[in-house]
Design an enzyme around this catalytic site. Structure first.
Site, PDB file in Angstrom:
ATOM      1  N   GLY A  47       0.805  -1.119  -0.009  1.00  0.00           N
ATOM      2  CA  GLY A  47       0.046   0.038   0.160  1.00  0.00           C
ATOM      3  C   GLY A  47       0.900   1.215   0.101  1.00  0.00           C
ATOM      4  O   GLY A  47       1.924   1.083   0.226  1.00  0.00           O
ATOM      5  N   GLN A  52       3.328   9.892   1.282  1.00  0.00           N
ATOM      6  CA  GLN A  52       4.486   9.204   1.340  1.00  0.00           C
ATOM      7  C   GLN A  52       5.601   9.290   0.001  1.00  0.00           C
ATOM      8  O   GLN A  52       6.457   8.821  -0.143  1.00  0.00           O
ATOM      9  CB  GLN A  52       4.443   7.590   1.176  1.00  0.00           C
ATOM     10  CG  GLN A  52       3.672   7.318   2.657  1.00  0.00           C
ATOM     11  CD  GLN A  52       3.308   5.696   2.699  1.00  0.00           C
ATOM     12  OE1 GLN A  52       2.515   5.165   2.291  1.00  0.00           O
ATOM     13  NE2 GLN A  52       4.406   5.097   3.219  1.00  0.00           N
ATOM     14  N   CYS A  99       6.139  -0.053   7.235  1.00  0.00           N
ATOM     15  CA  CYS A  99       5.659   1.056   6.458  1.00  0.00           C
ATOM     16  C   CYS A  99       7.076   1.552   5.779  1.00  0.00           C
ATOM     17  O   CYS A  99       8.065   1.394   6.100  1.00  0.00           O
ATOM     18  CB  CYS A  99       5.336   2.210   7.555  1.00  0.00           C
ATOM     19  SG  CYS A  99       4.882   3.658   6.710  1.00  0.00           S
ATOM     20  N   LEU A 100       6.753   1.960   4.379  1.00  0.00           N
ATOM     21  CA  LEU A 100       7.735   2.234   3.579  1.00  0.00           C
ATOM     22  C   LEU A 100       8.717   3.251   4.011  1.00  0.00           C
ATOM     23  O   LEU A 100       9.806   3.564   3.598  1.00  0.00           O
ATOM     24  CB  LEU A 100       7.254   2.290   2.138  1.00  0.00           C
ATOM     25  CG  LEU A 100       6.794   1.026   1.429  1.00  0.00           C
ATOM     26  CD1 LEU A 100       6.098   1.163  -0.073  1.00  0.00           C
ATOM     27  CD2 LEU A 100       7.883  -0.050   1.268  1.00  0.00           C
ATOM     28  N   HIS A 141      -4.331   1.757   7.519  1.00  0.00           N
ATOM     29  CA  HIS A 141      -3.112   2.141   7.680  1.00  0.00           C
ATOM     30  C   HIS A 141      -2.794   3.367   6.654  1.00  0.00           C
ATOM     31  O   HIS A 141      -2.113   4.357   6.788  1.00  0.00           O
ATOM     32  CB  HIS A 141      -1.952   1.034   7.195  1.00  0.00           C
ATOM     33  CG  HIS A 141      -0.406   1.333   7.319  1.00  0.00           C
ATOM     34  ND1 HIS A 141       0.455   0.854   8.051  1.00  0.00           N
ATOM     35  CD2 HIS A 141       0.250   2.320   6.410  1.00  0.00           C
ATOM     36  CE1 HIS A 141       1.511   1.583   8.005  1.00  0.00           C
ATOM     37  NE2 HIS A 141       1.616   2.243   6.735  1.00  0.00           N
ATOM     38  N   GLU A 142      -3.099   3.055   5.422  1.00  0.00           N
ATOM     39  CA  GLU A 142      -3.050   4.024   4.225  1.00  0.00           C
ATOM     40  C   GLU A 142      -4.042   5.194   4.555  1.00  0.00           C
ATOM     41  O   GLU A 142      -3.648   6.344   4.516  1.00  0.00           O
ATOM     42  CB  GLU A 142      -3.529   3.486   2.923  1.00  0.00           C
ATOM     43  CG  GLU A 142      -2.554   2.356   2.548  1.00  0.00           C
ATOM     44  CD  GLU A 142      -1.068   2.698   2.875  1.00  0.00           C
ATOM     45  OE1 GLU A 142      -0.637   3.682   2.858  1.00  0.00           O
ATOM     46  OE2 GLU A 142      -0.579   1.678   3.121  1.00  0.00           O
ATOM     47  N   HIS A 145      -2.296   7.628   7.019  1.00  0.00           N
ATOM     48  CA  HIS A 145      -1.435   8.428   6.380  1.00  0.00           C
ATOM     49  C   HIS A 145      -1.905   9.733   5.722  1.00  0.00           C
ATOM     50  O   HIS A 145      -1.468  10.741   6.034  1.00  0.00           O
ATOM     51  CB  HIS A 145      -0.670   7.676   5.063  1.00  0.00           C
ATOM     52  CG  HIS A 145       0.487   6.648   5.502  1.00  0.00           C
ATOM     53  ND1 HIS A 145       1.605   7.410   6.173  1.00  0.00           N
ATOM     54  CD2 HIS A 145       0.621   5.431   5.224  1.00  0.00           C
ATOM     55  CE1 HIS A 145       2.488   6.421   6.204  1.00  0.00           C
ATOM     56  NE2 HIS A 145       1.785   5.251   5.627  1.00  0.00           N
TER      57      HIS A 145
HETATM   58 ZN    ZN Z   1       2.858   3.511   5.818  1.00  0.00          ZN
END
Ligand code: ZN
Length: 187
Positions: A47, A52, A99-100, A141-142, A145
């Site tokens: 995701g 991000q 998380c990226l 989660h997204e 963000h």
């Molecule tokens: Zn993340």
């Protein structure tokens, strides 16, 4: 399409609430979604949210979870513009998340098990779905963000966070009986 640079923990854009997209059908939005998709696949994420990649807009993408997802190695991606989510039940579960934007780390996070989500695709069509399990977790989660919230502020225990190697050695082995062992890919 191009691979975009991913913002990392410490950059203020990750803590900003994003603005709704006004010009949904604009080619600029399509380009953002294509670039985000390429970036997510390159980074082996499941995701990705616009902040991000340094974009303050309510856009998130995630891998589509369905039975035939591995046919022809095809990766299907859902893009949601201006999403809304709500829980279906109060039931929660705890899983390790990555998380990226926080590479190499994992944290144990409590999320609602079943949710509804709604948003627009890049053609302006309404997407309305119920989700549970991994899909419900990734969407939450997204969505976080887009609200400027990172999973590190939702840890079930401040100790349940660290480098993935240490977590594997310490937490997962120590707490094998208590916690589910599943590890999530970064998102
Ligand atoms: Zn993340």
């Amino acid at each position: 399409m191009s691979i975009l640079k991913i913002s990392r923990l410490g950059h203020p854009i990750l803590l900003e609430k994003t603005n709704p997209v006004q010009n949904i059908l604009d080619n600029e939005i399509k380009k953002i979604i294509y670039d985000m998709s390429e970036t997510m696949i390159d980074a082996k994420g499941i995701g990705l949210a616009a902040p991000q990649v340094y974009i303050n807009k309510q856009i998130m993408i995630f891998r589509t979870f369905n039975e035939d997802h591995d046919k022809n190695n095809e990766i299907k991606i859902t893009a949601l513009i201006n999403p809304k989510i709500s829980k279906i039940t109060n039931e929660t579960d705890e899983q390790w998340e990555g998380c990226l934007s926080i590479p190499g780390m994992l944290g144990l996070v409590k999320r609602y098990k079943k949710i509804k989500y709604e948003g627009l695709d890049m053609n302006g069509n309404i997407i309305k779905k119920e989700a549970e399990g991994l899909e419900a977790r990734v969407v939450q989660h997204e969505y976080d963000h887009l609200m400027g919230i990172l999973y590190t502020s939702r840890l079930v225990d401040e100790k349940a966070f660290g480098f993935s190697e240490e977590i594997e050695d310490f937490w997962k082995n120590q707490n094998k009986d208590k916690k589910d062992n599943n590890e999530l890919n970064s998102n």
